[in-house]
Design a protein around this motif. Sequence first.
Motif, mmCIF file in Angstrom:
data_model
loop_
_atom_site.group_PDB
_atom_site.id
_atom_site.type_symbol
_atom_site.label_atom_id
_atom_site.label_comp_id
_atom_site.label_asym_id
_atom_site.label_seq_id
_atom_site.Cartn_x
_atom_site.Cartn_y
_atom_site.Cartn_z
ATOM 1 N N TYR A 1 -4.636 5.813 3.416
ATOM 2 C CA TYR A 1 -3.830 4.815 2.704
ATOM 3 C C TYR A 1 -4.712 3.897 1.861
ATOM 4 N N GLU A 2 -5.840 3.493 2.434
ATOM 5 C CA GLU A 2 -6.746 2.628 1.668
ATOM 6 C C GLU A 2 -7.257 3.339 0.421
ATOM 7 N N ASP A 3 -7.596 4.617 0.556
ATOM 8 C CA ASP A 3 -8.047 5.400 -0.599
ATOM 9 C C ASP A 3 -6.942 5.538 -1.640
ATOM 10 N N LEU A 4 -5.721 5.804 -1.175
ATOM 11 C CA LEU A 4 -4.599 5.962 -2.101
ATOM 12 C C LEU A 4 -4.299 4.654 -2.828
ATOM 13 N N LEU A 5 -4.325 3.551 -2.111
ATOM 14 C CA LEU A 5 -4.099 2.250 -2.748
ATOM 15 C C LEU A 5 -5.169 1.974 -3.805
ATOM 16 N N SER A 6 -6.395 2.288 -3.476
ATOM 17 C CA SER A 6 -7.486 2.102 -4.428
ATOM 18 C C SER A 6 -7.312 2.991 -5.650
ATOM 19 N N LEU A 7 -6.895 4.221 -5.431
ATOM 20 C CA LEU A 7 -6.659 5.158 -6.528
ATOM 21 C C LEU A 7 -5.530 4.657 -7.433
ATOM 22 N N LEU B 1 3.733 -0.504 -3.088
ATOM 23 C CA LEU B 1 4.288 -1.298 -1.992
ATOM 24 C C LEU B 1 4.611 -0.437 -0.780
ATOM 25 N N THR B 2 5.153 0.760 -0.986
ATOM 26 C CA THR B 2 5.456 1.617 0.165
ATOM 27 C C THR B 2 4.172 2.089 0.837
ATOM 28 N N CYS B 3 3.123 2.306 0.057
ATOM 29 C CA CYS B 3 1.834 2.689 0.632
ATOM 30 C C CYS B 3 1.249 1.531 1.444
ATOM 31 N N GLY C 1 3.018 14.544 1.203
ATOM 32 C CA GLY C 1 1.991 14.479 2.231
ATOM 33 C C GLY C 1 1.077 13.288 2.078
ATOM 34 N N ILE C 2 0.884 12.827 0.862
ATOM 35 C CA ILE C 2 -0.035 11.716 0.619
ATOM 36 C C ILE C 2 0.673 10.369 0.694
ATOM 37 N N GLY C 3 1.748 10.213 -0.053
ATOM 38 C CA GLY C 3 2.351 8.896 -0.163
ATOM 39 C C GLY C 3 3.681 8.729 0.535
ATOM 40 N N VAL C 4 4.578 9.647 0.335
ATOM 41 C CA VAL C 4 5.937 9.510 0.844
ATOM 42 C C VAL C 4 5.977 9.710 2.353
ATOM 43 N N ALA C 5 5.002 10.431 2.897
ATOM 44 C CA ALA C 5 5.016 10.748 4.324
ATOM 45 C C ALA C 5 4.995 9.508 5.212
#
Length: 186
Positions: free
Chosen positions: A129-135, A156-158, A26-30
């Motif tokens: 996505y910005e939050d996930l990349l930062s994390l 890269l996929t994010c 749900g967070i990244g692969v989606a």
Amino acid sequence: MALRHAVLAALLDNEFSGYQLAKAFGIGVANFWHALPQQLYAELSKLEAEGLVAGREVVQTSRPNKRVFTVTAEGLAELERFVAADSKPTFIRDDLLVMVQTADHVDTAHVIAQLDARAESSLARIAGYEDLLSLIRGDVPEPDFLRESPTIGPYLTCRRGLALERETRAWCLESAAVLRARLGPA
């Protein structure tokens, strides 16, 4: 690509339970593969039966026990075969595009509303996505992370998901503006 490859790829860096895998999807692969939790559970069972993942039970004191899964050597070999094959072009299946296609023949008010709604929902996805990349990156500046991180694939996929959402938002806003302008003064 089959769901199996997306599941194997998601398990490469982490050991996940089915629930954790669903959250990771749900967070990244989606951004590149959609799957319902029940599909993931079924796929984990198949992958384990084929020896592509190994499951083990984790005993928990305050909760029910859980099974966690990791990719086996056979699973990694399957990913190697997958990566060695030619990739196929992506085909877009999006009901919003069908709606826009009809703009010359229908009342466009609903189409415009759908474009506005998609642009708005893209804002939340962009922020995610910005939050996930930062994390993922932590305190490391992005150029350094891109050059030196030992795990770069999920990042890269994010980034691809972020670029896609930004482009989707821009297209929705532009298309809605064009359709509004064609309606004339309100």
